[in-house]
Motif scaffolding. Structure first.
Motif, PDB file in Angstrom:
ATOM      1  N   HIS A 157       0.402  -1.355  -0.003  1.00 18.57           N
ATOM      2  CA  HIS A 157      -0.094  -0.037   0.157  1.00 18.57           C
ATOM      3  C   HIS A 157       1.375   0.994  -0.370  1.00 18.57           C
ATOM      4  O   HIS A 157       0.687   2.075   0.040  1.00 18.57           O
ATOM      5  CB  HIS A 157      -1.365  -0.011   1.034  1.00 18.57           C
ATOM      6  CG  HIS A 157      -1.910  -1.365   0.621  1.00 18.57           C
ATOM      7  ND1 HIS A 157      -3.056  -0.941   0.582  1.00 18.57           N
ATOM      8  CD2 HIS A 157      -1.626  -2.813   1.226  1.00 18.57           C
ATOM      9  CE1 HIS A 157      -4.124  -1.913   0.338  1.00 18.57           C
ATOM     10  NE2 HIS A 157      -3.084  -3.438   0.767  1.00 18.57           N
ATOM     11  N   CYS A 176      -7.167   1.623  -4.912  1.00 19.05           N
ATOM     12  CA  CYS A 176      -7.258   0.963  -3.659  1.00 19.05           C
ATOM     13  C   CYS A 176      -8.178   0.919  -2.628  1.00 19.05           C
ATOM     14  O   CYS A 176      -9.199   1.615  -2.558  1.00 19.05           O
ATOM     15  CB  CYS A 176      -5.807   0.358  -3.470  1.00 19.05           C
ATOM     16  SG  CYS A 176      -5.394  -0.888  -2.183  1.00 19.05           S
ATOM     17  N   CYS A 178      -7.633   0.746   0.265  1.00 17.14           N
ATOM     18  CA  CYS A 178      -7.515   1.160   1.725  1.00 17.14           C
ATOM     19  C   CYS A 178      -7.640   2.219   1.787  1.00 17.14           C
ATOM     20  O   CYS A 178      -7.773   3.137   2.370  1.00 17.14           O
ATOM     21  CB  CYS A 178      -5.853   0.794   1.606  1.00 17.14           C
ATOM     22  SG  CYS A 178      -5.026   1.835   0.554  1.00 17.14           S
TER      23      CYS A 178
END
Ligand SMILES: [Zn+2]
Length: 303
Positions: A157, A176, A178
């Protein structure tokens, strides 16, 4: 002897390892999904059964798909979400009446390969899982580097470095989970490879199928794999510029593409400071067993 446990989203696997790294016992049970006390009971049951089988009390190490927060002591970032915000190591240690060591499953890969795998005898091992997602771990002298915030090695990440215009577009199209855009995971995972192929061809196929088509001379698939290799080189070069590990080990589904080990190293020098790159990039030796083996080796012999 030492017990290693790999707690996955669908199964819990336990092994007993001898000092020589030989597997003396192995068993898998389904993961009690959504059931925290049930998960503790299942792990404890495996430990008791393993010890009955080998006739002695063992050390216990475990790999989980998440990490223990050094701040709160609670599990965080686990995709097996019922583990999050639990004192998993403490609860399990109480249940088994001994200290249980727990770390992230990518860290287990690093420890496994550093102990008796592709990084055996190396001081600093960087091990990356290129699977559905993208994670990594660092082992120093065979031990996990957890880090101050418990996130050492979480390079999946970080943003893909040196993005070209096309990669910036792709990052915006495919944010993403995240919460950020352009993470390494969005590009150098099986999922990332499939998305890249899809946006060029409009066709949704698996990473293994893309690899197979490239092997059969398909131009679009070959171009997708070449972009994948270039991106792996970019992402790993950043690690070399920070840690400069003695060896880089790859695990996960994409690590089975043998061409990576030939094609990625020559691409690295253009991104590594000083334009020299002489580090081995190797395939994980223990494959799917790296999780349980690395968990067992969380208790090295000198402990
Ligand atoms: Zn991300």
């Amino acid at each position: 002897m030492r017990i290693g446990i790999d707690l996955g989203g669908t199964k819990i696997e336990a092994v007993v390892l001898s000092d020589a790294g030989e597997i003396l016992f192995r068993k898998r049970v389904p993961t009690p999904k959504g059931d925290y006390p049930g998960t503790i009971a299942a792990v404890a049951g495996l430990v008791r059964e393993a010890e009955k089988e080998v006739g002695e009390t063992c050390t216990v190490g475990m790999g989980i798909p998440g990490t223990l927060s050094p701040v709160t002591g609670l599990v965080k970032n686990a995709n097996s979400v019922w583990l999050n915000n639990q004192h998993f190591d403490k609860d399990l240690s109480e249940e088994l009446e001994r200290e249980v060591r727990i770390t992230n499953d990518a860290n287990c890969l690093a420890v496994s390969e550093a102990t008796d795998g592709a990084g055996a005898g190396k001081q600093l091992v960087f091990a990356a899982i290129l699977g559905t997602g993208c994670g990594a771990g660092v082992a120093i002298n065979g031990r996990v580097l957890n880090g101050r915030n418990g996130v050492a090695g979480e390079w999946g990440h970080n943003p893909l470095p040196w993005q070209n215009d096309e990669e910036r577009l792709q990052a915006a199209e495919n944010p993403c989970f995240c919460g950020n855009e352009g993470c390494n995971e969005s590009f150098i995972s099986g999922t990332g490879l499939c998305f890249d192929y899809f946006r060029h061809t409009g066709e949704k196929i698996t990473g293994a199928e893309i690899s197979e088509r490239a092997g059969n001379g398909d131009k679009e698939a070959e171009a997708a794999i070449q972009r994948f290799e270039q991106r792996v080189a970019k992402a790993l070069s950043m690690i070399v510029n920070i840690l400069d590990p003695d060896v880089i080990v790859l695990g996960g589904g994409a690590s089975n593409m043998d061409r990576l080990y030939k094609n990625v190293p020559p691409l690295m020098a253009q991104y590594v400071v000083g334009r020299e790159f002489d580090t081995e990039i190797k395939k994980a030796v223990h494959g799917d067993s790296s999780g349980v083996r690395g968990a067992a080796w969380l208790w090295p012999q000198e402990d």
